[in-house]
Design a protein around this motif. Structure first.
Motif, short mmCIF file in Angstrom:
data_model
loop_
_atom_site.label_atom_id
_atom_site.label_comp_id
_atom_site.label_asym_id
_atom_site.label_seq_id
_atom_site.Cartn_x
_atom_site.Cartn_y
_atom_site.Cartn_z
N ALA A 143 24.87 -4.19 -8.66
CA ALA A 143 23.81 -3.52 -7.88
C ALA A 143 24.22 -3.30 -6.43
O ALA A 143 25.29 -3.73 -5.98
CB ALA A 143 22.54 -4.35 -7.95
N GLU A 144 23.33 -2.60 -5.70
CA GLU A 144 23.57 -2.32 -4.27
C GLU A 144 22.54 -2.99 -3.38
O GLU A 144 22.74 -3.14 -2.17
CB GLU A 144 23.53 -0.80 -4.03
N VAL A 145 21.40 -3.33 -3.98
CA VAL A 145 20.30 -3.97 -3.23
C VAL A 145 19.72 -5.07 -4.11
O VAL A 145 19.69 -4.93 -5.33
CB VAL A 145 19.18 -2.93 -2.91
N TYR A 146 19.29 -6.16 -3.47
CA TYR A 146 18.62 -7.24 -4.21
C TYR A 146 17.16 -7.32 -3.78
O TYR A 146 16.87 -7.38 -2.58
CB TYR A 146 19.31 -8.57 -3.92
N VAL A 164 22.69 -14.63 -4.99
CA VAL A 164 23.03 -13.20 -4.93
C VAL A 164 22.83 -12.60 -3.54
O VAL A 164 23.47 -11.62 -3.18
CB VAL A 164 22.23 -12.35 -5.95
N ALA A 165 21.93 -13.21 -2.76
CA ALA A 165 21.64 -12.66 -1.42
C ALA A 165 22.83 -12.77 -0.48
O ALA A 165 22.86 -12.13 0.57
CB ALA A 165 20.42 -13.37 -0.82
N ASP A 166 23.84 -13.59 -0.87
CA ASP A 166 25.07 -13.66 -0.06
C ASP A 166 25.90 -12.39 -0.20
O ASP A 166 26.81 -12.15 0.59
CB ASP A 166 25.93 -14.85 -0.50
N PRO A 169 22.23 -6.81 0.45
CA PRO A 169 21.04 -6.83 1.32
C PRO A 169 19.84 -7.26 0.47
O PRO A 169 19.62 -6.73 -0.61
CB PRO A 169 20.91 -5.39 1.80
N ALA A 170 19.07 -8.26 0.96
CA ALA A 170 18.03 -8.89 0.14
C ALA A 170 16.65 -8.74 0.79
O ALA A 170 16.48 -9.07 1.97
CB ALA A 170 18.35 -10.36 -0.05
N VAL A 171 15.70 -8.25 0.01
CA VAL A 171 14.33 -8.07 0.51
C VAL A 171 13.33 -8.58 -0.53
O VAL A 171 13.70 -8.83 -1.68
CB VAL A 171 14.02 -6.57 0.81
N SER A 172 12.06 -8.70 -0.12
CA SER A 172 11.04 -9.18 -1.06
C SER A 172 10.36 -8.02 -1.75
O SER A 172 10.27 -6.91 -1.21
CB SER A 172 9.99 -10.01 -0.33
#
Ligand code: ADP
Ligand code: MG
Length: 398
Positions: A143-146, A164-166, A169-172
């Protein structure tokens, strides 16, 4: 902990592959028929999924289910979840045969914008619960975004909830956003007076919550099985009621601390007790400090109900964790029901945390009268303890 996190609306997902961590840990029929007995968690994930699909993202959903302990356990496959999700979305959900194996990789690579697929149970991989960076990297590579929307799992630092957030880019998603906004808001900057209602079975399982809420609440109301250790610490006779000897001193310390801080700490003046722990036991109302030797406390009494209802009436915020009595037995559900009713009638922001508390409010018919019922049992408890939640801490700050 910073509760102000970027959400799915703060990041461009159009045409992108999005790894979406959901909480699809749904209850399944015990007979192995693959029938989902309650699809609430799947339905709760729909707003975020629908938003991502509407934005033309390619959604790679994932979740754990049960405790397969790193083995492929067919009865814990997410295939029934894919089928139910497909019905609810009115759209194909492509099911992968593995988590990061060749089938998942190939299906993820072929996934088009506006399509959705589901990986197999993340706990089929040994590295999941160990937060193995190799597994996290492999999941992220698809993926490209988490996007994380599995509030029920944010208290765990696992590969799919934090690791995976390492690498992305990780958002809620919207579910976690709401939990952070309402519970985080109540903890960090509550509309006062803040009343905390604490019950459930044991003092020992609620120590962290009591400690944290004593720092921020104006009033603390005690009910449920933990009551009797408090009463005994105060010199009461509690008969055969639930008692945790090791926590007697703690209870006294908490009462002293509350007094020093000017926090009102309320114990029930009367108790509904019974001769045995049974649904058909005869209920008897007694003074809480004088529970007969052959009886055990099962619920708060009518005087306590009146006092507790009064205490929440003018509250700005009420945080409730833990039933007031053995609500599973109708004869001993009155205290829990009355508190739920008082909350439903108050103008306060009302927040229910804890698995059994949420179940009680639902079972007694007050669910839609509350501001917020947390979707995470253990996670909401750790949130109320003021602990850092790894699955939240790993998301980008807003
Ligand atoms: P939550 O899941 O909301 O955090 P807990 O797990 O701490 O709540 O406690 C819920 C359980 O506490 C219920 O099963 C209820 O029957 C039990 N309980 C409440 N009051 C009593 C009591 N007086 N004696 C024994 N158990 C009680
Ligand atoms: Mg519980």
């Amino acid at each position: 902990m910073n509760y102000n996190k970027k959400t799915v609306k703060d990041i461009d997902v159009a045409g992108k592959k999005v790894l979406l961590r959901c909480d699809f840990n749904v209850p399944m029929a015990k007979d192995g028929s693959g029938v989902i007995t309650d699809d609430k968690r799947i339905r709760a994930a729909l707003p975020t999924i629908q938003y991502l699909l509407d934005q033309n993202a390619a959604v790679i959903a994932c979740s754990h289910m049960g405790k397969p302990k790193g083995e492929v356990v067919p009865s814990l496959s997410l295939k029934p979840v894919a089928a139910r999700l497909s019905e609810l979305l009115g759209k194909d959900v492509i099911m992968a045969e593995d988590v990061v194996g060749p089938d998942a990789q190939a299906k993820a690579a072929a996934l088009k914008p506006g399509q959705i697929m589901l990986l197999e149970n993340t706990r089929f991989e040994k590295g999941e619960t160990k937060n193995d960076p190799e597994l996290a990297k492999a999941m992220a590579s698809m993926a490209e975004v988490y996007v994380s929307d599995a509030f029920g799992a944010v208290h765990r630092a696992h590969a799919s909830t934090a690791g995976v957030a390492d690498y992305l880019p990780a958002v809620s998603g919207f579910l976690i956003q709401k939990e952070l906004e309402i519970i985080g808001g109540a903890l960090a900057n509550p509309k006062r007076p803040l009343v905390a209602i604490l019950g459930g079975s044991k003092v020992s399982s609620k120590i962290g919550v009591i400690n944290n809420l004593l720092e921020i609440a104006d009033t603390i109301i005690i009910g449920g099985g933990m009551t009797y250790t408090f009463l005994k610490a105060q010199g009461g006779s509690i008969g055969k009621s639930l008692l945790e000897e090791d926590w007697l001193d703690y209870c006294n310390d908490m009462m002293k601390k509350a007094q020093e801080k000017g926090v009102k700490l309320l114990l029930p003046e009367d108790t509904v007790c019974a001769k045995e722990f049974a649904a058909d036991a005869e209920p008897m109302t007694v003074d809480s400090m004088h529970i007969p030797d052959d009886c055990l406390g099962m619920d708060i009494g009518p005087k306590a109900i009146a006092a507790y209802s009064e205490a929440v009436k003018d509250a700005g915020t009420v945080i409730w964790n833990g039933p007031m009595g053995v609500f599973e037995f109708p004869a001993f559900a009155a205290g829990t029901k009355a508190v739920a009713e008082a909350l439903s009638e108050s103008h306060a922001i009302t927040i229910i945390g804890g698995g059994d508390s949420a179940a009680a409010v639902q079972q007694l018919g007050y669910a839609d009268k509350m501001t917020h019922i947390s979707t995470g049992g253990g996670a909401s408890l750790e949130f109320m303890e003021g602990k850092e939640l790894p699955g939240v801490a790993c998301l980008l700050d807003a």
